[in-house]
Design a protein around this motif. Structure first.
Motif, short mmCIF file in Angstrom:
data_model
loop_
_atom_site.label_atom_id
_atom_site.label_comp_id
_atom_site.label_asym_id
_atom_site.label_seq_id
_atom_site.Cartn_x
_atom_site.Cartn_y
_atom_site.Cartn_z
N PRO A 10 0.81 -1.23 0.00
CA PRO A 10 0.00 0.00 0.00
C PRO A 10 0.84 1.27 0.00
O PRO A 10 0.45 2.28 -0.60
CB PRO A 10 -0.81 -0.13 1.30
CG PRO A 10 -0.89 -1.59 1.55
CD PRO A 10 0.44 -2.12 1.12
N ALA A 11 1.99 1.25 0.66
CA ALA A 11 2.86 2.42 0.69
C ALA A 11 3.42 2.70 -0.70
O ALA A 11 3.45 3.85 -1.17
CB ALA A 11 3.98 2.22 1.70
N LEU A 12 3.89 1.66 -1.36
CA LEU A 12 4.44 1.83 -2.71
C LEU A 12 3.36 2.26 -3.69
O LEU A 12 3.62 3.08 -4.58
CB LEU A 12 5.10 0.53 -3.15
CG LEU A 12 6.39 0.20 -2.38
CD1 LEU A 12 6.72 -1.28 -2.47
CD2 LEU A 12 7.55 1.03 -2.91
N ASP A 13 2.16 1.76 -3.51
CA ASP A 13 1.04 2.18 -4.35
C ASP A 13 0.75 3.67 -4.16
O ASP A 13 0.49 4.39 -5.13
CB ASP A 13 -0.21 1.36 -4.01
CG ASP A 13 -1.45 1.85 -4.75
OD1 ASP A 13 -1.50 1.68 -5.97
OD2 ASP A 13 -2.35 2.40 -4.08
N ALA A 14 0.81 4.13 -2.90
CA ALA A 14 0.55 5.55 -2.62
C ALA A 14 1.58 6.43 -3.31
O ALA A 14 1.24 7.47 -3.90
CB ALA A 14 0.57 5.79 -1.11
N LEU A 15 2.84 6.03 -3.27
CA LEU A 15 3.89 6.82 -3.93
C LEU A 15 3.72 6.80 -5.44
O LEU A 15 3.91 7.82 -6.11
CB LEU A 15 5.27 6.28 -3.54
CG LEU A 15 5.62 6.38 -2.04
CD1 LEU A 15 6.97 5.71 -1.79
CD2 LEU A 15 5.64 7.82 -1.57
N ALA A 16 3.34 5.64 -5.99
CA ALA A 16 3.13 5.55 -7.44
C ALA A 16 1.96 6.44 -7.87
O ALA A 16 2.02 7.09 -8.93
CB ALA A 16 2.87 4.10 -7.83
N ARG A 17 0.93 6.51 -7.05
CA ARG A 17 -0.22 7.36 -7.37
C ARG A 17 0.18 8.84 -7.33
O ARG A 17 -0.29 9.65 -8.16
CB ARG A 17 -1.37 7.09 -6.41
CG ARG A 17 -2.09 5.77 -6.64
CD ARG A 17 -3.09 5.49 -5.53
NE ARG A 17 -3.74 4.22 -5.69
CZ ARG A 17 -4.94 4.04 -6.25
NH1 ARG A 17 -5.60 5.08 -6.74
NH2 ARG A 17 -5.46 2.84 -6.35
N PHE A 18 1.02 9.20 -6.37
CA PHE A 18 1.49 10.58 -6.29
C PHE A 18 2.27 10.94 -7.55
O PHE A 18 2.09 12.02 -8.13
CB PHE A 18 2.37 10.74 -5.05
CG PHE A 18 2.95 12.12 -4.88
CD1 PHE A 18 2.18 13.16 -4.38
CD2 PHE A 18 4.28 12.37 -5.21
CE1 PHE A 18 2.71 14.43 -4.22
CE2 PHE A 18 4.82 13.63 -5.05
CZ PHE A 18 4.03 14.67 -4.56
N ARG A 19 3.12 10.05 -8.01
CA ARG A 19 3.89 10.29 -9.23
C ARG A 19 2.99 10.36 -10.45
O ARG A 19 3.20 11.18 -11.35
CB ARG A 19 4.94 9.20 -9.44
CG ARG A 19 6.09 9.23 -8.46
CD ARG A 19 7.19 8.27 -8.87
NE ARG A 19 7.87 8.72 -10.07
CZ ARG A 19 7.95 8.01 -11.19
NH1 ARG A 19 7.38 6.81 -11.29
NH2 ARG A 19 8.60 8.49 -12.23
#
Length: 299
Positions: free
Chosen positions: A35-44
């Motif tokens: 979920p953390a990596l998904d959040a960063l990918a969504r921000f990008r």
């Protein structure tokens, strides 16, 4: 009191750049936090830039290889900057000098990196012949304690040697177990009166390098008022962000979860267990307040 949020989406529109801690936020040393990596990918995906910024004493290429082994998507970040990268620069500045190394003999990534640049690895010698000391961590990560190094630190101090700390963290969590890091040894050397040179957070050089990498990725220098630092350690992540003038997001279920979540697992269950009163007391005692807090990094 920091603002309590349920997801990064509540804040994302205020920032162009995220500087995100790695160990404790996007993985625990054994597995990624999807979920953390998904959040960063969504921000990008919404136009933001992400630099992973870690106190790992390994060069960033090794950090990236570990993330790849966990299956972490490269879409989650633009760059990785490690304390090890800064340490390599410090070792290059001392080319020609001899060092005494404290750390696992098998961890040669830093020395390989220096050798690739200079043509030779740093020369390792005994304390009595050293020009400076490099500490990358404990020789026996699982069994030793900081006080086990007191006799060696006394000899180092008597020689007046500079002490480069490649990882300012005091502890790190490996699959739910807290273990000591190089910073715990460096702290004892400082108490003796020795001179410690810190390569990572909360000190400026690692942030300067991260912002330079982000500027290269974005093609523009970041407005520091639109930079968000994310981390789970008050002493390094949150204090470092404050010193740099960045807003910060404190992930409460990392290394401080015993104080804030009663020791719950740091992924999956912490969202229901954050004690707001405990967080207020914790922040007041720390003397520095994050901009916002979240149980675990999610979108």
């Amino acid at each position: 009191m920091p603002r309590l949020i349920a997801g990064l989406a509540e804040l994302a529109g205020r920032y162009d750049v995220i500087l995100c801690d790695v160990w404790g936020v996007v993985h625990n040393g054994a597995a990624e936090f999807a979920p953390a990596l998904d959040a960063l990918a969504r921000f990008r995906a919404k136009g933001g830039a992400v630099a992973l910024i870690t106190n790992s004493p390994a060069p960033s290429r090794i950090v990236q290889a570990q993330l790849d082994s966990f299956g972490a998507p490269r879409a989650a970040y633009d760059a990785i900057v490690s304390s090890g990268d800064v340490t390599v620069s410090l070792l290059i500045e001392r080319a020609g000098q001899s060092m005494f190394h404290i750390g696992a003999a098998a961890e040669t990534g830093l020395f390989d990196e220096v050798a690739a640049i200079l043509g030779a690895a740093p020369r390792q010698v005994a304390i009595e012949r050293a020009d400076f000391v490099l500490c990358t961590g404990f020789i026996d990560f699982w069994r030793e304690k900081p006080e086990d190094y007191d006799a060696r630190l006394k000899r180092i101090y008597e020689r007046g040697l500079d002490f480069i700390c490649a990882n300012p963290d005091l502890v790190v969590e490996v699959d739910g177990v807290l273990s000591y890091c190089a910073g715990a040894i460096a702290e004892r050397y400082q108490r003796l009166g020795g001179n410690v040179i810190q390569a990572g957070k909360p000190y400026a050089p690692i942030y300067d390098r991260a912002l330079a990498r982000v500027a290269a990725a974005r093609g523009a220098v970041a407005d520091r008022a639109r930079v968000l630092a994310i981390g789970d350690a008050m002493r390094t992540d949150i204090s470092g962000a404050a010193a740099q003038g960045f807003d910060s997001l404190f992930v409460t279920s990392g290394i401080h979860r015993d104080e804030l979540h009663g020791g719950e697992s740091n992924q999956g269950t912490a969202g229901t267990g954050l004690d707001a009163a405990a967080l207020r007391q914790f922040v007041e005692a720390a003397g520095v307040a994050p901009t916002a807090a979240i149980a675990e990094l999610v979108w």
